[in-house]
Design an enzyme around this catalytic site. Structure first.
Site, PDB file in Angstrom:
ATOM      1  N   ASP A 476       0.742  -1.168  -0.089  1.00 11.05           N
ATOM      2  CA  ASP A 476       0.055  -0.185  -0.078  1.00 11.05           C
ATOM      3  C   ASP A 476       1.022   1.221  -0.015  1.00 11.05           C
ATOM      4  OD1 ASP A 476      -2.367   1.426  -0.042  1.00 11.05           O
ATOM      5  OD2 ASP A 476      -3.177   0.383   1.717  1.00 11.05           O
ATOM      6  N   ASP A 546     -10.626   1.734  -3.276  1.00  8.60           N
ATOM      7  CA  ASP A 546     -11.458   1.498  -1.944  1.00  8.60           C
ATOM      8  C   ASP A 546     -12.760   1.528  -2.162  1.00  8.60           C
ATOM      9  OD1 ASP A 546      -9.118   1.121  -0.581  1.00  8.60           O
ATOM     10  OD2 ASP A 546      -8.915   3.041   0.212  1.00  8.60           O
TER      11      ASP A 546
HETATM   12  C1  GLA Z   1      -5.729   1.795   2.197  1.00  7.25           C
HETATM   13  C2  GLA Z   1      -6.295   0.688   1.364  1.00  7.25           C
HETATM   14  C3  GLA Z   1      -7.147  -0.037   2.100  1.00  7.25           C
HETATM   15  C4  GLA Z   1      -6.434  -0.670   3.381  1.00  7.25           C
HETATM   16  C5  GLA Z   1      -6.187   0.601   4.170  1.00  7.25           C
HETATM   17  C6  GLA Z   1      -5.262  -0.025   5.596  1.00  7.25           C
HETATM   18  O1  GLA Z   1      -6.826   2.754   2.493  1.00  7.25           O
HETATM   19  O2  GLA Z   1      -6.649   1.077   0.238  1.00  7.25           O
HETATM   20  O3  GLA Z   1      -7.704  -1.089   1.145  1.00  7.25           O
HETATM   21  O4  GLA Z   1      -5.459  -1.351   3.042  1.00  7.25           O
HETATM   22  O5  GLA Z   1      -5.240   1.563   3.416  1.00  7.25           O
HETATM   23  O6  GLA Z   1      -5.027   1.452   6.361  1.00  7.25           O
END
Ligand code: GLA
Length: 739
Positions: A476, A546
């Site tokens: 990420d 997301d």
């Molecule tokens: C980001 C990612 C999510 C999750 C969060 C965790 O927003 O896109 O899918 O993994 O971080 O903090």
């Protein structure tokens, strides 16, 4: 195989395969003059010079050559200030302090083995030829090598440029584009993909303006604001009509795709590193390589462009090890528990994963030392002792003992000020002296231009992966960069930091993916904030957004599909009401919105899983049984309007055809819709797997597939109905049969 690259005696270069021809020549003034890019030509050397050397009133004349004005001449790698006033591919400062470079042809060579870029990801070779043209500025001794790779079987042209300082003094580069393409005057439209967090990949079409139209990033990531993709299309282009020139980059940082309609209405496309805030000092003897730009020409509309991209990305960009490999379904802890994870909870979720037939448990954010919310701990990649007392390797082993795979989340490029790492190495964060750093999600970005930071991150991740029980990593990256500066670089190299960061990141990814070739990496940056071919060179799949509401995700997948094959995408069934937009929707629609993504799964808590167990079992079984089909097949956008979306997915062996139909808001007396299917065998038969009559391939393509009807009263057995109400969906599956 006959040569794809030919060079005539008078130095006309032709790159021709069965998909396109690309032609340019060395002009009498030794300039590189672009002549043609389009459909395959039998005799490319006969292409006419579309730039007519004639008197243009009031224009400047290039270096005394009568009737030659570079503002009206299509060029392969234009510079500025010698009668061309448009945005240039090369711009910089020479030893005299001025910005005038004039590049002329020096030599060329053709190589059979496609060169790979040393510190940047690049398209793989294969049955291809690469033309290398060397240009030089004889006054300032700057050499520019232009690389052009053409493949026997793909419609993609790969370009990049390499700058070499052959002088004894420093040269400063400000524009160091990868590629320039001067298209002839015509009525064009532009298609590009813009967005923001949880609303990535919105396709916008605009008429080509006079002047410049630029999509770019200055955020340190390619970004959700503008995905690094642009298509220049013949006006009126549709899915199956029109000439399209598509461009993207194998780069994940600050990029620019610039279009300019010049005064004589030629259109210049420049692709490469964003010149804004970029400045590279090229010392004597040094080289600078640009990222690769990819171009396609498609003559049958957006669908044909998409197929060219998808075929190429799968074969030449994505890690080959995972090609056509069915992806495991997963249960991700994020929307099930957020930061509230501990060993027990993970093991309980793992039991639920087993119950509903999921293949892998993914432990998302929240597992490392002190991480209870998003205010601390990034950088300290050791398991939190209080909540994961036996550590990650032991947890992984326990999860695997249940018959599951195990995956874990990292956000390696980041550091929270509240972390041990920051206490130990405050200078490792990207920052500038004397200014307070702007935080994003309470965190700073680590300075990946420093080797010691790369080594530290490699060590931390290796410590966990080396246990051998980690099957998957979600990588990420959750903030854009601000106050970009590096304590490790001199004052006059501060504008190199963003690009040096990318070189560091690619180095880290190269080391990790080489050391752990079997680990499935999933790219994520708050969803789709860095979804590009640079990252996808290392990672077989990506968390595209997301946004887990199915209706929200339809647009995202639809937009992304112009460029990216769905092999590189992931989706899961998230909670309802949805956590991003509050919408309530069925498990079925939540699953079907992502049904054609290679990686599918669930992110639900135990209560939700128990409440919907039967449906989840059903859909995870469907995900499993279709996993092989959802890699390597053909994706077609059949219909998209404000209220409906319809997609077709044809398996790689062409034996199974899926059609997913989504109806957004219910209403009375709607039209009876049909979808005209694509690319079937006109003489074949296609039988629905859930029974019913077979259709001829010709019938499905010409007369169409009647789509389910949305109504509140089901009155006839002959009509297929959608679920009542809003946000309904249906999946058809046909197998090819003898009759
Ligand atoms: C980001 C990612 C999510 C999750 C969060 C965790 O927003 O896109 O899918 O993994 O971080 O903090």
């Amino acid at each position: 195989m006959s040569a794809m690259i030919t060079v005539s005696e008078n130095l006309t270069f032709s790159l021709t395969n069965k998909k396109f021809s690309y032609v340019f020549r060395v002009s009498p003034e030794r300039l590189i003059e672009h002549l043609y890019y389009g459909g395959t030509l039998q005799n490319p050397e006969q292409v006419s010079i579309h730039h007519l050397r004639t008197q243009r009133e009031t224009s400047s004349v290039f270096e005394g050559h009568q009737h030659l004005n570079l503002s009206g001449m299509p060029q392969e790698f234009p510079s500025f200030g010698t009668s061309d006033y448009r945005f240039p591919a090369l711009h910089g400062r020479n030893a005299d302090g001025n910005t005038i470079f004039s590049l002329q042809y020096k030599k060329h060579k053709i190589v059979k083995e496609k060169p790979r870029l040393k510190k940047l990801p690049s398209a793989r070779g294969g049955d291809s030829e690469t033309l290398v043209i060397t240009l030089e500025d004889t006054l300032h001794k700057l050499e520019v090598e232009l690389f052009y790779t053409i493949y026997a079987d793909y419609g993609v042209l790969v370009r990049s440029a390499k700058f070499k300082n052959k002088s004894k003094v420093e040269i400063q580069l400000q524009h160091a584009f990868s590629s320039a393409l001067d298209l002839p005057p015509a009525e064009y439209e532009i298609l590009h993909l813009h967005g923001t967090w949880a609303r990535e990949f919105n396709a916008e079409r605009v008429a080509m303006p006079k002047g410049r139209f630029v999509i770019d990033s200055a955020r340190g990531t390619s970004s959700a604001a503008h995905n690094p993709f642009i298509a220049v299309m013949q006006k009126g282009t549709t899915e199956d009509y029109g000439r399209v020139y598509g461009t993207t980059l194998i780069y994940s940082g600050n990029f620019a795709l610039s279009l300019e309609t010049g005064e004589f209405e030629d259109v210049r496309l420049l692709a490469g590193i964003n010149p804004f805030n970029f400045h590279w000092r090229l010392k004597p003897g040094k080289k600078f390589c640009t990222p690769e730009a990819l171009h396609v020409y498609a003559d049958k509309g957006l669908r044909s462009m998409t197929h060219l991209w998808h075929d190429f990305i799968r074969e030449k960009i994505s890690p080959p090890k995972f090609k056509n490999m069915p992806r495991p379904t997963y249960l991700n802890t994020w929307e099930a528990a957020y930061f509230d994870v501990d060993e027990n909870k993970v093991l309980h979720l793992a039991d639920r994963a087993v119950d509903v037939g999921v293949d892998m448990l993914v432990l998302d954010d929240g597992w490392f030392e002190g991480r209870r919310d998003d205010t601390s701990s990034l950088g300290d990649w050791r398991a939190d002792k209080a909540r994961f007392p036996s550590g990650i390797p032991a947890l992984a082993a326990k999860v695997k003992a249940k018959g599951l795979k195990f995956g874990i989340w990292f956000e390696p490029e980041m550091v929270n000020p509240d972390s041990q790492l920051f206490k130990d190495h405050p200078d490792w964060a990207i920052q500038v002296p004397g200014r307070k750093s702007s935080l994003g999600r309470n965190q700073l970005t680590l300075d990946l231009s420093r080797d010691e930071v790369i080594d530290y991150l490699y060590g931390q991740i290796d410590d966990i992966l080396s246990c051998g029980d980690i099957d998957y990593v979600k990588w990420d990256m959750n903030r854009n960069m601000t106050e970009v500066g590096s304590g490790a670089l001199s004052r006059n190299r501060q504008r190199e930091v963003s690009h040096r960061y990318m070189l560091g990141l690619y180095n880290l990814l190269e080391r990790l993916t080489t050391q752990y070739p079997d680990v499935l990496f999933e790219n994520c940056a708050s969803g789709g904030n860095r979804f590009d071919l640079g990252m996808l060179s290392y990672m077989p799949q990506g968390w595209i957004s997301d946004m887990c509401d199915p209706i929200g995700r339809l647009d995202i997948i639809n937009g992304a599909s112009y460029l990216y094959p769905l092999d590189v995408t992931a989706a899961y069934i998230g909670p309802s009401p949805n956590h991003q937009n509050g919408r309530v929707s069925s498990i079925q629609t939540r699953f079907l919105a992502g049904v054609f993504c290679a990686a599918r799964g669930i992110s639900l808590n135990e209560t939700d899983i128990d409440a919907h167990k039967d449906e989840l079992v059903q859909f995870m079984a469907l995900a499993k049984s279709t996993a092989q089909d959802m890699v390597g097949g053909r994706f077609d956008r059949l219909m998209k309007n404000e209220n409906e979306v319809c997609w077709q997915y044809t398996s790689r062996d062409e034996q199974t055809v899926y059609v997913a139909y989504f109806h957004i808001l219910s209403a009375p007396n709607l039209p009876f819709r049909r979808a005209l299917l694509i690319g079937l065998d006109p003489e074949g038969y296609y039988t629905p797997v859930d029974g019913g009559v077979s259709y001829g391939g010709d019938m499905l393509m010409q007369n169409g597939l009647p789509l389910p009807y949305v109504t509140t009263s089901h009155v006839s057995d002959k009509v297929r109905y959608m679920d009542k109400g809003d946000f309904s969906s249906h999946l058809f599956t046909f197998r090819k049969t003898a009759s």
